[in-house]
Design an enzyme around this catalytic site. Structure first.
Site, PDB file in Angstrom:
ATOM      1  CE  LYS A 193     100.461  33.328 109.447  1.00  0.00           C
ATOM      2  NZ  LYS A 193     100.949  34.402 110.256  1.00  0.00           N
ATOM      3  CG  ASP A 206     102.833  35.516 113.284  1.00  0.00           C
ATOM      4  OD1 ASP A 206     103.949  35.707 112.656  1.00  0.00           O
ATOM      5  OD2 ASP A 206     101.905  34.933 112.897  1.00  0.00           O
TER       6      ASP A 206
HETATM    7  P1  NDP Z   1      91.587  38.020 109.290  1.00  0.00           P
HETATM    8  O1  NDP Z   1      90.742  37.758 108.131  1.00  0.00           O
HETATM    9  O2  NDP Z   1      91.779  36.488 110.305  1.00  0.00           O
HETATM   10  O3  NDP Z   1      90.816  39.059 110.296  1.00  0.00           O
HETATM   11  C1  NDP Z   1      90.576  40.198 109.559  1.00  0.00           C
HETATM   12  C2  NDP Z   1      90.237  41.315 110.849  1.00  0.00           C
HETATM   13  O4  NDP Z   1      90.274  42.561 110.021  1.00  0.00           O
HETATM   14  C3  NDP Z   1      88.864  41.082 111.445  1.00  0.00           C
HETATM   15  O5  NDP Z   1      88.937  41.587 112.672  1.00  0.00           O
HETATM   16  C4  NDP Z   1      87.961  41.955 110.565  1.00  0.00           C
HETATM   17  O6  NDP Z   1      86.735  42.555 111.255  1.00  0.00           O
HETATM   18  C5  NDP Z   1      88.813  43.086 110.283  1.00  0.00           C
HETATM   19  N1  NDP Z   1      88.452  43.826 109.130  1.00  0.00           N
HETATM   20  C6  NDP Z   1      88.491  43.549 107.747  1.00  0.00           C
HETATM   21  N2  NDP Z   1      88.067  44.342 106.772  1.00  0.00           N
HETATM   22  C7  NDP Z   1      87.606  45.348 107.819  1.00  0.00           C
HETATM   23  C8  NDP Z   1      87.499  46.779 107.598  1.00  0.00           C
HETATM   24  N3  NDP Z   1      87.455  47.003 106.133  1.00  0.00           N
HETATM   25  N4  NDP Z   1      87.466  47.658 108.513  1.00  0.00           N
HETATM   26  C9  NDP Z   1      87.606  47.245 109.767  1.00  0.00           C
HETATM   27  N5  NDP Z   1      87.934  46.144 110.251  1.00  0.00           N
HETATM   28  C10 NDP Z   1      88.141  45.232 109.143  1.00  0.00           C
HETATM   29  O7  NDP Z   1      93.101  38.497 108.879  1.00  0.00           O
HETATM   30  P2  NDP Z   1      94.366  38.380 109.719  1.00  0.00           P
HETATM   31  O8  NDP Z   1      94.164  38.313 111.139  1.00  0.00           O
HETATM   32  O9  NDP Z   1      94.959  36.986 109.358  1.00  0.00           O
HETATM   33  O10 NDP Z   1      95.182  39.565 109.227  1.00  0.00           O
HETATM   34  C11 NDP Z   1      95.006  40.801 109.474  1.00  0.00           C
HETATM   35  C12 NDP Z   1      96.422  41.677 108.941  1.00  0.00           C
HETATM   36  O11 NDP Z   1      97.582  41.433 109.509  1.00  0.00           O
HETATM   37  C13 NDP Z   1      96.581  41.385 107.377  1.00  0.00           C
HETATM   38  O12 NDP Z   1      96.725  42.718 106.952  1.00  0.00           O
HETATM   39  C14 NDP Z   1      98.102  40.578 107.597  1.00  0.00           C
HETATM   40  O13 NDP Z   1      98.713  40.912 106.319  1.00  0.00           O
HETATM   41  C15 NDP Z   1      98.695  41.291 108.765  1.00  0.00           C
HETATM   42  N6  NDP Z   1      99.626  40.186 109.183  1.00  0.00           N
HETATM   43  C16 NDP Z   1     101.001  40.888 109.376  1.00  0.00           C
HETATM   44  C17 NDP Z   1     101.952  39.945 109.844  1.00  0.00           C
HETATM   45  C18 NDP Z   1     103.448  40.656 109.883  1.00  0.00           C
HETATM   46  O14 NDP Z   1     104.327  40.017 110.209  1.00  0.00           O
HETATM   47  N7  NDP Z   1     103.576  41.930 109.696  1.00  0.00           N
HETATM   48  C19 NDP Z   1     101.740  38.780 110.533  1.00  0.00           C
HETATM   49  C20 NDP Z   1     100.136  38.224 110.323  1.00  0.00           C
HETATM   50  C21 NDP Z   1      99.368  39.083 109.842  1.00  0.00           C
HETATM   51  P3  NDP Z   1      85.225  41.243 111.365  1.00  0.00           P
HETATM   52  O15 NDP Z   1      85.690  40.482 112.446  1.00  0.00           O
HETATM   53  O16 NDP Z   1      84.431  42.149 111.803  1.00  0.00           O
HETATM   54  O17 NDP Z   1      85.270  40.691 110.067  1.00  0.00           O
END
Ligand code: NDP
Length: 267
Positions: free
Chosen positions: A66, A102
Site C-alpha cells: 500500500k 479503507d
Molecule cells: P502494521 O504492521 O502497520 O501495524 C501493526 C500495529 O499493531 C502497530 O500499531 C503495532 O504496534 C501493533 N501490534 C502488533 N503486534 C501487537 C501485539 N502483540 N500487541 C499489541 N499491539 C501490537 O499493520 P496494519 O496496520 O497494516 O494492519 C493491522 C491489522 O488491520 C491487520 O490485522 C490487518 O489484517 C487489519 N486490516 C483489516 C482491513 C479490513 O478491510 N478489514 C484493512 C486493513 C487492515 P507497535 O507500533 O508497537 O509495533
C-alpha cells in the site's frame, strides 16, 4: 471489450476481493473481470506496469504494497494523502491515480451496517500502523466527541495524533481512560492470537468492540464480549472498502448486504 481489474498483494491466494467484485459486477450488470495477482516482493511496479500494458483499468492493493502504491501514483486523492497509503489505483489517460477507500469502508460498516452513529461518541482506536492511520481522517469527519489512539509504542500513536491534530489524543494501552462507545482494534495482535493489555473499563455500557481482522474469533472480541460489549469483525469493512473502490472505478454503488451475508455463510 471487457474491462479488467485486479488485486495485487503478496501473499494473495487468501484474498476475497475477486469474489466480492465478481458479485458486485453481476449485481450491477458491469462488464468486467477481476483477478488476483501475486506481485513479487521486489517487483510491484513492474507487475502493475505489465497489467496496465495489457489493458488493466484499475486495481486494489493489499499487504505489503500500500505504501509503494502511494509512491507509484502520479496523482492522489486527499484521503489517500492523509492515509499515507493507497489501496485503489485507477489507470486512465496514461496516468496512475491513487485513492484510499479503507477508512470510508470502516465508517460505512460502523454507521450503516452496524447502526453505530459516531457523531458525539467517544472512540478508542488501538494501533498506530497503516490500518489505523488510514481510518483516522474519515472517523474525525464523523465529529466524534473524542478520538484516542492507544498503541504499544506510544511514540507512534503520538506521531499520528500530531499529524492529524483536531483534538486527537495518544496514549499507551494502560492509560486509555474509560467509557468508550466504540473500541476499534487496528493492531495486528489478533493475527498472533494476542490481546492488547486493556482495562475492561474502556467499554462504556452498550459499547461496540470492532476488530479489523476477520475470519475468526479473536482474543480482543472474546474479551469485549466477556465485559458486556457488542462485537463485530472486519468483514463488513472489507466489503465496504471494495464497494467504495467499485464506485470509484464504475460510478455505480453496489448493494453490500447480500455480499456480506454470502461471505459469512461461506465461512
Ligand atoms: P502494521 O504492521 O502497520 O501495524 C501493526 C500495529 O499493531 C502497530 O500499531 C503495532 O504496534 C501493533 N501490534 C502488533 N503486534 C501487537 C501485539 N502483540 N500487541 C499489541 N499491539 C501490537 O499493520 P496494519 O496496520 O497494516 O494492519 C493491522 C491489522 O488491520 C491487520 O490485522 C490487518 O489484517 C487489519 N486490516 C483489516 C482491513 C479490513 O478491510 N478489514 C484493512 C486493513 C487492515 P507497535 O507500533 O508497537 O509495533
Amino acid at each position: 471489450m471487457t474491462d479488467r481489474y485486479a488485486v495485487f498483494g503478496h501473499p494473495i491466494a487468501h484474498s476475497k476481493s475477486p469474489q466480492i467484485h465478481a458479485a458486485f459486477a453481476r449485481q450491477t450488470g458491469q462488464d468486467m473481470t477481476y483477478a488476483a495477482i501475486l506481485a513479487p516482493l521486489d517487483g510491484f511496479p513492474a507487475s502493475v506496469a505489465a497489467f496496465v500494458a495489457t489493458g488493466g483499468r484499475g486495481a486494489n492493493i493489499t499487504v505489503p504494497f500500500k505504501e509503494e502504491a502511494f509512491r507509484l501514483a502520479q496523482q492522489r486523492t486527499p484521503r489517500a494523502e492523509r492515509a499515507g497509503a493507497v489501496n485503489t489505483l485507477v489507470f486512465a489517460d496514461g496516468e496512475i491515480r491513487g485513492d484510499n477507500t479503507d477508512g470510508a469502508g470502516l465508517v460505512a460498516d460502523l454507521t450503516r451496517n452496524l447502526h453505530r452513529p459516531l457523531g458525539g461518541r467517544r472512540i478508542l482506536l488501538l494501533g498506530a500502523g497503516g490500518a489505523a492511520r488510514g481510518v483516522i481522517e474519515p472517523l474525525l469527519d464523523e465529529a466524534p466527541a473524542a478520538l484516542v489512539i492507544a498503541n504499544r509504542t506510544v511514540a507512534r500513536a503520538q506521531e499520528l495524533a500530531d499529524l492529524f491534530g483536531r483534538g486527537v489524543a495518544a496514549c499507551g494501552f494502560d492509560t486509555t481512560g474509560s467509557g468508550f462507545d466504540v473500541v476499534i482494534n487496528a493492531t495486528s495482535a489478533s493475527l498472533a492470537g494476542e490481546l492488547p493489555p486493556l482495562s475492561p473499563a474502556v467499554f462504556a455500557p452498550d459499547a461496540l468492540a470492532y476488530d479489523m481482522m476477520y475470519g475468526r474469533d479473536t482474543p480482543f472480541l472474546a474479551f469485549a464480549r466477556a465485559h458486556g460489549a457488542a462485537t463485530a469483525d472486519g468483514l463488513g469493512m472489507l466489503v465496504e472498502q471494495a464497494a467504495e473502490a467499485f464506485f470509484v472505478w464504475r460510478g455505480v454503488r453496489p448493494e453490500t448486504a447480500p455480499v456480506i451475508a454470502a461471505l459469512r455463510h461461506a465461512a
